[in-house]
Design an enzyme around this catalytic site. Structure first.
Site, PDB file in Angstrom:
ATOM      1  N   LYS A  41      87.567 -12.110   0.045  1.00 61.67           N
ATOM      2  CA  LYS A  41      88.434 -11.805  -0.449  1.00 61.67           C
ATOM      3  C   LYS A  41      87.907 -10.970  -1.138  1.00 61.67           C
ATOM      4  O   LYS A  41      86.386 -10.473  -0.933  1.00 61.67           O
ATOM      5  CB  LYS A  41      89.347 -12.744  -1.054  1.00 61.67           C
ATOM      6  CG  LYS A  41      91.108 -12.659   0.110  1.00 61.67           C
ATOM      7  CD  LYS A  41      91.580 -13.016   0.275  1.00 61.67           C
ATOM      8  CE  LYS A  41      92.463 -12.853   0.968  1.00 61.67           C
ATOM      9  NZ  LYS A  41      93.862 -13.927   1.331  1.00 61.67           N
ATOM     10  N   SER A  67      98.934 -15.324  -4.286  1.00 62.66           N
ATOM     11  CA  SER A  67      98.587 -13.437  -3.680  1.00 62.66           C
ATOM     12  C   SER A  67      99.704 -12.715  -3.542  1.00 62.66           C
ATOM     13  O   SER A  67      99.453 -11.494  -3.908  1.00 62.66           O
ATOM     14  CB  SER A  67      98.365 -14.428  -2.601  1.00 62.66           C
ATOM     15  OG  SER A  67      99.619 -15.172  -1.001  1.00 62.66           O
ATOM     16  N   HIS A 117      92.274 -16.151  -3.721  1.00 58.31           N
ATOM     17  CA  HIS A 117      92.284 -14.963  -4.496  1.00 58.31           C
ATOM     18  C   HIS A 117      91.022 -15.262  -5.671  1.00 58.31           C
ATOM     19  O   HIS A 117      91.226 -14.339  -6.837  1.00 58.31           O
ATOM     20  CB  HIS A 117      93.119 -14.869  -5.233  1.00 58.31           C
ATOM     21  CG  HIS A 117      94.478 -13.950  -4.306  1.00 58.31           C
ATOM     22  ND1 HIS A 117      93.973 -12.403  -2.777  1.00 58.31           N
ATOM     23  CD2 HIS A 117      95.181 -14.483  -3.015  1.00 58.31           C
ATOM     24  CE1 HIS A 117      94.653 -12.437  -2.689  1.00 58.31           C
ATOM     25  NE2 HIS A 117      95.390 -13.737  -1.978  1.00 58.31           N
TER      26      HIS A 117
HETATM   27  C1  LIG Z   1      93.721 -14.971   2.317  1.00 58.93           C
HETATM   28  C2  LIG Z   1      94.712 -15.907   2.362  1.00 58.93           C
HETATM   29  C3  LIG Z   1      94.291 -17.081   2.569  1.00 58.93           C
HETATM   30  C4  LIG Z   1      93.228 -16.742   4.443  1.00 58.93           C
HETATM   31  O1  LIG Z   1      91.998 -16.173   4.408  1.00 58.93           O
HETATM   32  P1  LIG Z   1      91.675 -15.310   5.333  1.00 58.93           P
HETATM   33  O2  LIG Z   1      90.274 -16.318   5.275  1.00 58.93           O
HETATM   34  O3  LIG Z   1      91.947 -14.117   5.418  1.00 58.93           O
HETATM   35  O4  LIG Z   1      92.604 -16.393   6.588  1.00 58.93           O
HETATM   36  C5  LIG Z   1      94.926 -18.458   2.604  1.00 58.93           C
HETATM   37  N1  LIG Z   1      95.464 -18.822   1.947  1.00 58.93           N
HETATM   38  C6  LIG Z   1      95.630 -17.846   0.144  1.00 58.93           C
HETATM   39  C7  LIG Z   1      96.016 -18.106  -0.605  1.00 58.93           C
HETATM   40  C8  LIG Z   1      95.535 -16.290   1.156  1.00 58.93           C
HETATM   41  O5  LIG Z   1      95.671 -15.447   0.225  1.00 58.93           O
END
Ligand SMILES: *Cc1c(COP(=O)(O)O)cnc(C)c1O
Length: 390
Positions: free
Chosen positions: A240, A180, A208
């Site tokens: 996302k 990320s 992602h």
């Molecule tokens: C954003 C993210 C999460 C968390 O997801 P949410 O739905 O925002 O709680 C978990 N793992 C990774 C790699 C992320 O980028």
């Protein structure tokens, strides 16, 4: 002043001194190329809405449709009365989309990771995590009580060494699919091979990757063509590229049924509002069908990287919409971010502990709303600002 208040005050002061203080400004418009903060308007490169779906009419319509049927709240946890037909429909669609036998929907990605790791591992077990995995995986490992072993970023050799040295009980390997804060893709085929050779479980968090990678947006596993046997525990978010909210885990019936029975972050929290399940279904349809979104994104990525290279900007080895520029020092980074902001550009300033010490970076997230001209303008102001500070 109480001793607790004294401690809290000192901690905030230290956070300021270290240039680590986080400001939470309030955006007042929907996800698009520009972000509005009250009277101020910026060209923004900071959202995870890669495909530009968060504000899509089809999703809004889906929400309205679901709201007419279900109202707003789900009313209870899945195990009580919160589990609705639309959740079931979404789970089946996600299983099909990922080419897995089954899927389970969690309320957030953070909770999905906590739930999976604490269900699959306990104190006698060991979990091997890439040094740069997302905080939610680390917290999940902590919650599980398993021995946490970090291996060097994307290093199969180091993972192998650590496995032979520190393995205990059931071994599980955990990695982000797309990292990320770095934007690079994990060597998942190699991870899968080691996992199979060593009888270790493999969890890939593809928060992602979904929607962005693979011909149909199937994420890292589609990108590498890896099935359920190769990557048995596949986690993704709906927050996302899906542009919604929530998360899921896909895998075998046995895995999913265990999560339904034992994952406390599934059992003891209110089910995702049905309207979000409906919106996610609409998103799933769009993101598979509309290839032009991925193609446009790829063009922007290539354009950004070629331009940054020409300007000698410190790009990192990423082929995804997450394009960090390595700065190193926290103070320089904040100065840079502030200068860009003064010129109307909003980019992320990522500092420790989110990333390792001395690797503070600008984090540029490209999305479908951006144009080549936007990217060119951004590169121009970054190059000028960097020449002043670095
Ligand atoms: C954003 C993210 C999460 C968390 O997801 P949410 O739905 O925002 O709680 C978990 N793992 C990774 C790699 C992320 O980028």
């Amino acid at each position: 002043m109480s001793t607790l208040d004294q401690k809290l005050l000192e901690r905030l002061a230290a956070q300021h001194t270290a240039q680590l203080y986080r400001y939470y400004s309030t955006r007042s418009n929907a996800c698009m190329a520009s972000a509005e903060y009250g009277q101020e308007n910026y060209l923004a490169f900071i959202s995870n809405d890669y495909l530009g779906l968060a504000n899509h009419p089809a999703l809004i319509e889906a929400v309205q449709k679901a709201t007419a049927i279900y109202g707003v709240g789900s009313g209870a946890a899945h195990a009580v009365s919160g589990h609705c037909a639309i959740h079931e429909e979404l789970e089946q669609a996600l299983a099909k989309f990922t080419g897995r036998t089954a899927a389970i929907v969690f309320s957030t990605g953070y909770m999905a990771n906590l739930g999976v790791l604490s269900t699959l591992a306990g104190e006698k077990d060991s979990i091997f995590a890439d040094r740069l995995v997302h905080a939610s995986l680390i917290d999940g490992i902590r919650l599980s009580g398993a021995r946490l072993v970090r291996y060097q970023h994307n290093s199969i050799e180091n993972l192998q060494t650590k496995l032979s040295r520190y393995r205990q009980g059931q071994a599980l390997i955990a990695s982000d699919g797309v990292f990320s804060m770095d934007g690079d893709i994990a060597p998942i085929p190699e991870l899968a091979q080691i996992a199979q050779e060593q009888d270790a479980a493999l969890l890939i968090d593809d928060a992602h990757g979904f929607g962005v990678l693979g011909k149909n947006g199937g994420g890292c596993c589609e990108h590498y063509n890896l099935n359920e046997q190769a990557v048995p525990i596949l986690m993704g978010t709906l927050s996302k590229a899906f542009g919604c909210f929530g998360a899921f885990v896909a895998g075998s019936e046995l895995l999913i049924e265990n999560l339904r029975q034992f994952a406390r972050t599934y059992m003891y929290t209110t089910a995702l509002p049905p309207l979000l399940a409906q919106a996610s279904l609409a998103s799933l349809e769009l993101l598979q069908k509309e290839n032009w979104r991925r193609e446009h994104l790829q063009q922007l990525i290539s354009y950004f990287r070629a331009g940054a290279q020409q300007l000698n900007l410190p790009i990192m080895p990423s082929t995804t919409p997450i394009q960090p520029l390595l700065v190193g020092d926290n103070e320089k980074l904040i100065k840079l971010q502030t200068t860009l902001k003064q010129q109307g550009f909003l980019v992320g300033a990522i500092r420790p502990p989110t990333v390792p010490t001395n690797t503070a970076r600008l984090r540029i997230s490209l999305n479908v709303h951006h144009t080549q001209q936007d990217v060119e303008n951004l590169l121009t102001v970054i190059a000028a600002a960097m020449a002043n500070f670095i």
